[in-house]
Motif scaffolding. Structure first.
Motif, mmCIF file in Angstrom:
data_model
loop_
_atom_site.group_PDB
_atom_site.id
_atom_site.type_symbol
_atom_site.label_atom_id
_atom_site.label_comp_id
_atom_site.label_asym_id
_atom_site.label_seq_id
_atom_site.Cartn_x
_atom_site.Cartn_y
_atom_site.Cartn_z
ATOM 1 N N UNK A 10 38.494 18.377 8.518
ATOM 2 C CA UNK A 10 37.861 17.971 7.269
ATOM 3 C C UNK A 10 38.144 16.506 6.945
ATOM 4 N N UNK A 11 39.373 16.068 7.137
ATOM 5 C CA UNK A 11 39.712 14.673 6.855
ATOM 6 C C UNK A 11 39.050 13.731 7.863
ATOM 7 N N UNK A 12 38.887 14.183 9.096
ATOM 8 C CA UNK A 12 38.207 13.367 10.098
ATOM 9 C C UNK A 12 36.744 13.144 9.718
ATOM 10 N N UNK A 13 36.080 14.212 9.272
ATOM 11 C CA UNK A 13 34.682 14.098 8.852
ATOM 12 C C UNK A 13 34.559 13.178 7.639
ATOM 13 N N UNK A 14 35.451 13.330 6.680
ATOM 14 C CA UNK A 14 35.406 12.473 5.485
ATOM 15 C C UNK A 14 35.672 11.010 5.819
ATOM 16 N N UNK A 15 36.633 10.755 6.699
ATOM 17 C CA UNK A 15 36.951 9.367 7.031
ATOM 18 C C UNK A 15 35.811 8.717 7.809
ATOM 19 N N UNK A 16 35.202 9.453 8.730
ATOM 20 C CA UNK A 16 34.063 8.890 9.471
ATOM 21 C C UNK A 16 32.879 8.638 8.543
ATOM 22 N N UNK A 17 32.672 9.518 7.589
ATOM 23 C CA UNK A 17 31.606 9.306 6.604
ATOM 24 C C UNK A 17 31.866 8.085 5.746
ATOM 25 N N UNK A 18 33.126 7.870 5.370
ATOM 26 C CA UNK A 18 33.467 6.689 4.578
ATOM 27 C C UNK A 18 33.286 5.403 5.353
ATOM 28 N N UNK A 19 33.665 5.415 6.616
ATOM 29 C CA UNK A 19 33.480 4.228 7.461
ATOM 30 C C UNK A 19 31.999 3.932 7.637
ATOM 31 N N UNK A 20 31.200 4.965 7.843
ATOM 32 C CA UNK A 20 29.754 4.787 7.981
ATOM 33 C C UNK A 20 29.152 4.232 6.692
ATOM 34 N N UNK A 21 29.574 4.736 5.541
ATOM 35 C CA UNK A 21 29.054 4.259 4.261
ATOM 36 C C UNK A 21 29.428 2.803 4.024
ATOM 37 N N UNK A 22 30.654 2.423 4.382
ATOM 38 C CA UNK A 22 31.068 1.034 4.210
ATOM 39 C C UNK A 22 30.314 0.095 5.137
ATOM 40 N N UNK A 23 30.172 0.493 6.392
ATOM 41 C CA UNK A 23 29.533 -0.403 7.352
ATOM 42 C C UNK A 23 28.042 -0.521 7.112
ATOM 43 N N UNK A 24 27.406 0.483 6.524
ATOM 44 C CA UNK A 24 25.971 0.380 6.260
ATOM 45 C C UNK A 24 25.709 -0.492 5.041
ATOM 46 N N UNK A 25 26.720 -0.738 4.228
ATOM 47 C CA UNK A 25 26.536 -1.580 3.051
ATOM 48 C C UNK A 25 26.514 -3.058 3.370
ATOM 49 N N UNK A 26 26.996 -3.453 4.534
ATOM 50 C CA UNK A 26 27.011 -4.850 4.916
ATOM 51 C C UNK A 26 25.758 -5.173 5.700
#
Length: 50
Positions: A10-26
Motif C-alpha cells: 500500500x505504501x509503495x503504491x501511494x509513494x509511486x502515485x505521489x512521485x507521478x503527481x509531482x513529476x507531472x506538475x512540472x
C-alpha cells in the motif's frame, strides 16, 4: 507477516502515485508554443568577419 506485506504494498503504491503527481506538475516545454515558462532561449550568435 501478511499485514506487513499489505502495508508495504500500500505504501509503495501511494509513494509511486505521489512521485507521478509531482513529476507531472512540472512542465519543461521551452519551445514557446503556449506552454513553458516564457523565458527566452539563449542561442549563440555567429559573428561575421570584422
Amino acid at each position: 507477516m501478511e499485514s506487513d506485506l499489505l502495508a508495504i504494498g500500500f505504501s509503495l503504491v501511494l509513494s509511486l502515485g505521489g512521485i507521478l503527481a509531482l513529476s507531472s506538475g512540472f512542465d519543461d516545454d521551452d519551445d514557446q508554443d503556449g506552454g513553458g515558462t516564457g523565458s527566452p532561449v539563449l542561442q549563440p550568435v555567429l559573428s561575421g568577419s570584422y
